[in-house]
Design a protein around this motif. Structure first.
Motif, PDB file in Angstrom:
ATOM      1  N   THR A 106       0.860  -1.170   0.000  1.00 26.89           N
ATOM      2  CA  THR A 106       0.000   0.000   0.000  1.00 26.89           C
ATOM      3  C   THR A 106       0.904   1.230   0.000  1.00 26.89           C
ATOM      4  OG1 THR A 106      -1.599  -1.209   1.304  1.00 26.89           O
ATOM      5  CG2 THR A 106      -1.826   1.181   1.253  1.00 26.89           C
ATOM      6  N   SER A 107       0.668   2.119  -0.921  1.00 25.35           N
ATOM      7  CA  SER A 107       1.491   3.322  -0.974  1.00 25.35           C
ATOM      8  C   SER A 107       0.882   4.410  -0.110  1.00 25.35           C
ATOM      9  CB  SER A 107       1.596   3.815  -2.413  1.00 25.35           C
ATOM     10  OG  SER A 107       2.212   5.082  -2.418  1.00 25.35           O
ATOM     11  N   PHE A 108       1.759   5.108   0.588  1.00 24.94           N
ATOM     12  CA  PHE A 108       1.282   6.199   1.431  1.00 24.94           C
ATOM     13  C   PHE A 108       1.534   7.549   0.786  1.00 24.94           C
ATOM     14  CE2 PHE A 108       2.014   2.549   4.042  1.00 24.94           C
ATOM     15  CZ  PHE A 108       0.865   2.487   4.784  1.00 24.94           C
ATOM     16  N   ASP A 109       1.916   7.526  -0.486  1.00 23.27           N
ATOM     17  CA  ASP A 109       2.208   8.785  -1.163  1.00 23.27           C
ATOM     18  C   ASP A 109       0.960   9.647  -1.316  1.00 23.27           C
ATOM     19  OD1 ASP A 109       4.811   8.115  -1.321  1.00 23.27           O
ATOM     20  OD2 ASP A 109       4.761   7.436  -3.394  1.00 23.27           O
ATOM     21  N   SER A 110      -0.151   9.016  -1.594  1.00 20.41           N
ATOM     22  CA  SER A 110      -1.366   9.808  -1.751  1.00 20.41           C
ATOM     23  C   SER A 110      -2.068   9.887  -0.403  1.00 20.41           C
ATOM     24  CB  SER A 110      -2.284   9.178  -2.797  1.00 20.41           C
ATOM     25  OG  SER A 110      -2.891   8.035  -2.255  1.00 20.41           O
ATOM     26  N   ASN A 111      -3.035  10.754  -0.363  1.00 19.30           N
ATOM     27  CA  ASN A 111      -3.625  11.099   0.926  1.00 19.30           C
ATOM     28  C   ASN A 111      -4.977  10.409   1.130  1.00 19.30           C
ATOM     29  OD1 ASN A 111      -3.101  12.401   3.230  1.00 19.30           O
ATOM     30  ND2 ASN A 111      -3.724  14.422   2.544  1.00 19.30           N
ATOM     31  N   ASP A 112      -5.161   9.269   0.515  1.00 16.44           N
ATOM     32  CA  ASP A 112      -6.510   8.696   0.535  1.00 16.44           C
ATOM     33  C   ASP A 112      -6.806   7.971   1.851  1.00 16.44           C
ATOM     34  OD1 ASP A 112      -4.889   6.549   0.306  1.00 16.44           O
ATOM     35  OD2 ASP A 112      -5.650   5.884  -1.636  1.00 16.44           O
ATOM     36  N   SER A 113      -8.065   7.609   1.990  1.00 16.64           N
ATOM     37  CA  SER A 113      -8.505   7.021   3.252  1.00 16.64           C
ATOM     38  C   SER A 113      -7.949   5.608   3.442  1.00 16.64           C
ATOM     39  CB  SER A 113     -10.032   6.989   3.300  1.00 16.64           C
ATOM     40  OG  SER A 113     -10.512   6.229   2.217  1.00 16.64           O
ATOM     41  N   VAL A 114      -7.650   4.934   2.346  1.00 13.53           N
ATOM     42  CA  VAL A 114      -7.069   3.594   2.467  1.00 13.53           C
ATOM     43  C   VAL A 114      -5.745   3.676   3.231  1.00 13.53           C
ATOM     44  CG1 VAL A 114      -6.118   1.626   1.211  1.00 13.53           C
ATOM     45  CG2 VAL A 114      -8.137   2.802   0.327  1.00 13.53           C
ATOM     46  N   GLY A 115      -4.932   4.644   2.838  1.00 14.78           N
ATOM     47  CA  GLY A 115      -3.643   4.823   3.497  1.00 14.78           C
ATOM     48  C   GLY A 115      -3.804   5.208   4.956  1.00 14.78           C
ATOM     49  N   THR A 116      -4.744   6.096   5.216  1.00 11.40           N
ATOM     50  CA  THR A 116      -4.952   6.549   6.590  1.00 11.40           C
ATOM     51  C   THR A 116      -5.396   5.390   7.478  1.00 11.40           C
ATOM     52  OG1 THR A 116      -5.530   8.740   5.793  1.00 11.40           O
ATOM     53  CG2 THR A 116      -6.194   8.209   8.039  1.00 11.40           C
ATOM     54  N   GLU A 117      -6.299   4.595   6.937  1.00  6.36           N
ATOM     55  CA  GLU A 117      -6.790   3.453   7.706  1.00  6.36           C
ATOM     56  C   GLU A 117      -5.649   2.477   8.008  1.00  6.36           C
ATOM     57  OE1 GLU A 117      -9.626  -0.104   6.557  1.00  6.36           O
ATOM     58  OE2 GLU A 117     -10.516   1.844   6.054  1.00  6.36           O
ATOM     59  N   LEU A 118      -4.801   2.264   7.013  1.00  5.18           N
ATOM     60  CA  LEU A 118      -3.694   1.343   7.207  1.00  5.18           C
ATOM     61  C   LEU A 118      -2.685   1.901   8.217  1.00  5.18           C
ATOM     62  CD1 LEU A 118      -3.433  -1.397   5.793  1.00  5.18           C
ATOM     63  CD2 LEU A 118      -1.498  -0.435   4.572  1.00  5.18           C
ATOM     64  N   LEU A 119      -2.474   3.208   8.159  1.00  4.51           N
ATOM     65  CA  LEU A 119      -1.571   3.834   9.138  1.00  4.51           C
ATOM     66  C   LEU A 119      -2.092   3.633  10.546  1.00  4.51           C
ATOM     67  CD1 LEU A 119      -0.585   7.191   7.419  1.00  4.51           C
ATOM     68  CD2 LEU A 119       0.979   5.438   8.253  1.00  4.51           C
ATOM     69  N   GLU A 120      -3.399   3.743  10.688  1.00  3.67           N
ATOM     70  CA  GLU A 120      -3.976   3.536  12.017  1.00  3.67           C
ATOM     71  C   GLU A 120      -3.765   2.098  12.475  1.00  3.67           C
ATOM     72  OE1 GLU A 120      -7.817   5.101  11.145  1.00  3.67           O
ATOM     73  OE2 GLU A 120      -7.239   7.123  11.804  1.00  3.67           O
TER      74      GLU A 120
END
Ligand SMILES: Nc1nc2c(ncn2[C@@H]2O[C@H](COP(=O)(O)OP(=O)(O)O)[C@@H](O)[C@H]2O)c(=O)[nH]1
Ligand SMILES: [Mg+2]
Lengths: 129, 193
Positions: A106-120
């Motif tokens: 999963t790339s965290f380059d973009s600011n989408d909710s998928v990335g945010t959820e994964l960061l959490e």
């Protein structure tokens, strides 16, 4: 488990013709991130028990490493003592033949909710460690 | 197939650990990794671009960079990798690939050799990769005021500066937690803006 290699900050130049195993190809058929996960497919497992020519030995090694245990490109390269680029070419070939599945990170380059959820999830996982 | 939960696919994420030689990158990775840190090498040849055939090119010059990395299974379907890599500019061919898609970076600092981390900071700022500064305390042999380090590095007041003992698992955990919290707060700010 593979022994830890000595820490090196300088180019070693110690590798012997690494691209011989890929017959000189340095470009993979598929771009694979260093942290991308690789898993042996049923087909890959079956094939690795048979006797295949060509890159059979390396393919077999990878199929065994990733059978039932996902491993990143980096881990495969390290455990096989191959440069990253060589391991990438081999894995891309195997993926093209359906011998392994490659799960891109999963790339965290973009600011989408998928990335945010994964960061959490990463955060709570780290807190649980 | 493997024993995975029904969530579908597995995925991975990575954090980059940067800093000068001997600053404690491998030690930090090893203190939280579930595997003994592994080393992998990337090779760049001077003819590295567009070489996609079987020609034998004599006298190619090659640069090899070794990376140490560790692995933390966050969940059965989520694996976090920590990649430690030296900060010299001649290795930047590798850094491009390392930072692509990364959560962020930990820049490790030894206050006796502060300048060793300048190149890493420049690179992450240029690439807009979130990073924090982790001062490795080496047994508390030196006293470190994070604010002094922040001033000396001339970094934004937003960038977290923390101290750590790279050998200590809890300490390393806290560094990683601080980084992820920072990244999350920056994302929320951007979304809210
Ligand atoms: N006393 C002490 N030694 C440390 C600490 N962190 C790292 N070291 C030592 O410093 C040396 C260099 O560390 P290493 O992790 O290999 O640095 P790297 O080159 O950044 O990967 C090793 O001998 C470590 O054992 C620390 O917090 N305290
Ligand atoms: Mg190291």
């Amino acid at each position: 488990m593979t022994a830890t290699l000595p820490d090196r900050e300088e180019p070693t130049g110690a590798l012997v013709r690494p691209y011989a195993v890929t017959r000189g190809r340095t470009r993979p058929r598929l771009e694979i991130a260093i942290e991308a996960l690789v898993e042996t497919t049923v087909r890959g497992r079956d094939a690795s028990t048979g006797n295949r020519g060509g890159h059979g030995r390396e393919h077999q090694h990878i199929a065994t490493l990733c059978d039932g245990k996902v491993q990143s490109l980096a881990e495969i390269a390290a455990r096989m003592k191959l440069p990253l680029g060589v391991a990438r070419v081999l894995i891309a070939d195997m993926a093209a033949d359906g011998l392994v599945a490659v799960y891109e990170p999963t790339s965290f380059d973009s600011n989408d909710s998928v990335g945010t959820e994964l960061l959490e999830r990463v955060l709570s996982g780290l807190r649980r460690l | 197939m493997s024993q995975r939960p029904n969530t579908g696919r597995v995925t991975s994420a990575k954090i980059v650990i940067a800093g000068g030689f001997g600053v404690g990158k491998t030690t930090l990775v090893g203190s939280v990794s579930e595997i003994t840190p592994l080393t992998t090498e990337a090779i760049m040849t001077s003819a590295g671009v567009g070489v996609d055939d079987t020609r034998q090119i004599p006298n190619k010059t090659t640069t090899t960079v070794a990376m140490d990395f560790g692995r933390i299974s966050i969940d059965r379907d989520l694996i976090l990798y920590l990649f430690g890599t030296p900060g010299q500019t001649r290795f930047w061919f590798m850094w491009d690939e390392l930072v692509r898609g990364a959560i962020g970076a930990v820049v490790m600092v030894d206050t006796r050799r502060l300048a060793d981390c300048f190149a890493a900071i420049d690179f992450f700022e240029h690439r807009k990769l979130p990073y924090l500064i982790a001062i490795n305390c080496f047994d508390g042999m030196q006293y470190h005021d994070p604010n002094d380090v922040r001033d000396a590095l001339a970094i934004s007041h937003d960038v977290p500066v923390v101290t750590c003992d790279a050998r200590n698992r809890e300490s390393t955990k806290n560094v990683l937690i601080s980084l992820v919290e920072y990244v999350l707060s920056m994302r929320r700010q951007r979304v809210g803006a």
